[in-house]
Design a protein around this motif. Structure first.
Motif, PDB file in Angstrom:
ATOM      1  N   THR A   1     152.370   9.986  64.197  1.00 33.19           N
ATOM      2  CA  THR A   1     152.018   8.595  64.492  1.00 33.19           C
ATOM      3  C   THR A   1     151.101   8.090  63.388  1.00 33.19           C
ATOM      4  OG1 THR A   1     150.067   9.222  65.764  1.00 33.19           O
ATOM      5  CG2 THR A   1     152.158   9.086  66.965  1.00 33.19           C
ATOM      6  N   SER A   2     150.913   6.801  63.312  1.00 31.83           N
ATOM      7  CA  SER A   2     150.020   6.217  62.293  1.00 31.83           C
ATOM      8  C   SER A   2     148.608   6.752  62.455  1.00 31.83           C
ATOM      9  CB  SER A   2     150.023   4.692  62.414  1.00 31.83           C
ATOM     10  OG  SER A   2     151.316   4.179  62.170  1.00 31.83           O
ATOM     11  N   ARG A   3     148.176   6.901  63.675  1.00 32.01           N
ATOM     12  CA  ARG A   3     146.837   7.428  63.958  1.00 32.01           C
ATOM     13  C   ARG A   3     146.701   8.856  63.429  1.00 32.01           C
ATOM     14  NH1 ARG A   3     143.006   6.014  67.926  1.00 32.01           N
ATOM     15  NH2 ARG A   3     141.557   7.717  68.446  1.00 32.01           N
ATOM     16  N   GLU A   4     147.754   9.679  63.662  1.00 34.71           N
ATOM     17  CA  GLU A   4     147.712  11.072  63.205  1.00 34.71           C
ATOM     18  C   GLU A   4     147.724  11.150  61.685  1.00 34.71           C
ATOM     19  OE1 GLU A   4     149.908  13.631  66.749  1.00 34.71           O
ATOM     20  OE2 GLU A   4     151.148  12.549  65.274  1.00 34.71           O
TER      21      GLU A   4
ATOM     22  N   ARG B   1     144.264  10.335  60.511  1.00 34.76           N
ATOM     23  CA  ARG B   1     143.335  11.410  60.909  1.00 34.76           C
ATOM     24  C   ARG B   1     143.463  12.612  59.987  1.00 34.76           C
ATOM     25  NH1 ARG B   1     144.204  15.693  64.557  1.00 34.76           N
ATOM     26  NH2 ARG B   1     142.269  16.645  65.299  1.00 34.76           N
TER      27      ARG B   1
END
Length: 420
Positions: free
Chosen positions: A405-408, A411
């Motif tokens: 995901t974009s968040r991952e 991160r």
């Protein structure tokens, strides 16, 4: 203005990023401070570790028999063999005359009578064993045993099972048959000597007691007048003082020679506890040994006496034990290894060492088979540190990246920058 604001924003972001990195690096017990960059690692493997002695040897006969002659009481007549002759037990070696011929004949006859008496006793004893064995098979409850048989069997028939008693009887009969055969051979040899005395009343023939090859004949009649070597071959060599601390009789050996296509196998049969030469401060002590070669059937190619061999003595061997390369073991105060855990830590594990050989160290107590172990770190490792490994680009695939995901993605990118 917009350009100046962009420059200012980039400058501020850079300062913040640098400040955060400096803080994380200098912060006590921070992840960055305790992160280990791991390039080389291995696994605890179930392996066979063999400790050996590597030395050299030479092929020689197993035994040498010397024949002596008393020139004071006897007159030598002639040799009946030549150097290099192959002989068997009972072969005639030389003739001589003696004034004590009658006494010798009487002694031989007495010796023969005694041997025949022993044979008769053995046959009677074997008969009793067979009789008792037959009774045990047909009617165990009525079986009675001769007192001499019970004594020699060395077993309590009142408590022992019939199978155990039968087994002991078979072993005893086999033992007695061997003794009987040995006595029969002795009687044959005595008969040959007596026949020689009777046929040649003026000459006595000395015969060989074993098979072999005539190595040397001393025509000057200096003792030993004949030397006979066995046809069975062995390997002779010598151990250093350090090797003597590890070597023992009965250890397995393997040898290779340019004269033999197959590797030779056997065991250490004899080790001299005294050096080959008189001990001295000026030279190293060497201790002679003999290794017996295992026969490999009738097709075994003959070994050339004097052939040089490379010899391996197996002093210790452990199969299927947990082991790691010796480079993975560290020795600050106590022996230990660094285990890489699935949660990303490097943990120190103290170990109990076992056999060390062939670049491998046995682990008696410590990490288990399959555990990942750090190999020679470039920097000092703190216990329970985080670790990172190099990117293996050949294993990085776009399809895997697209699953994040974009968040991952953000991160993991920030984590990589901060950890590095």
């Amino acid at each position: 203005m917009s350009g100046k604001w962009k420059i200012a924003a980039v400058s501020i972001a850079s300062i913040v990023l640098i400040t955060v990195n400096i803080y994380l690096i200098e912060k006590k017990e921070s992840k960055v401070e305790r992160t280990v960059f791991v390039e080389n690692w291995t696994k605890v493997k179930k392996d066979t570790i063999t400790d050996t002695i590597q030395t050299k040897g030479v092929i020689k006969p197993v035994e040498e028999y010397d024949i002596y002659f008393d020139t004071k009481k006897n007159d030598f007549k002639k040799f009946l063999v030549k150097e290099g002759d192959s002989i068997t037990a009972g072969s005639s070696l030389f003739e001589y005359t003696t004034t004590e011929l009658d006494a010798l004949k009487a002694n031989l006859e007495a010796e023969k009578t005694a041997a025949e008496g022993e044979i008769a006793g053995i046959e009677e004893y074997i008969g009793k064993l067979r009789s008792y064995q037959g009774t045990l098979t047909s009617d165990p409850e009525k079986a009675s045993i001769d007192e001499s048989v019970e004594k020699n069997l060395n077993i309590d028939i009142t408590t022992g099972s019939s199978d155990l008693i039968k087994s002991n009887i078979e072993q005893e009969m086999y033992k007695q048959e061997l003794e009987k055969n040995s006595l029969n051979e002795k009687v044959k040899m005595l008969d040959a000597k007596l026949s020689s005395i009777e046929e040649q009343s003026s000459a006595i023939v000395t015969t060989s007691e074993a098979d072999g090859v005539v190595k040397n004949i001393n025509k000057n009649l200096n003792n030993p007048i004949i030397s006979i070597v066995s046809t069975n071959m062995a390997i002779e060599g010598d151990f250093s003082e350090e090797e003597m601390k590890k070597a023992e009789v009965g250890m397995t050996i393997k040898a290779s020679s340019s004269d033999s296509k197959k590797a030779l196998k056997g065991t250490i049969g004899r080790i001299h506890s005294y050096p080959a030469e008189e001990p001295s401060l000026k030279k190293d002590n060497r201790f002679p040994f003999q290794a017996l070669i295992e026969p490999e059937g009738e097709e075994t190619e003959p070994l050339l006496v004097g052939s040089k061999v490379n010899l391996t003595v197996i002093t210790n061997e452990k199969a299927g034990v947990p082991s790691v390369p010796i480079e993975a073991v560290h020795y600050q105060k106590q022996p230990h290894v660094y285990k890489l855990t699935k949660k990303g830590y490097v943990d120190k594990h103290y170990i109990t060492k076992g056999l060390k050989a062939e670049g491998k160290q046995e682990i008696i107590k410590g990490p288990s088979v399959g555990d990942v172990i750090l190999m020679e770190p470039n920097v000092a490792v703190k216990n329970h540190s985080y670790f990172i490994t190099p990117i293996q680009f050949e294993k990085v695939k776009a399809a895997t990246y697209k699953k994040f995901t974009s968040r991952e993605k953000v991160r993991y990118l920030l984590l990589g920058i901060l950890e590095k």
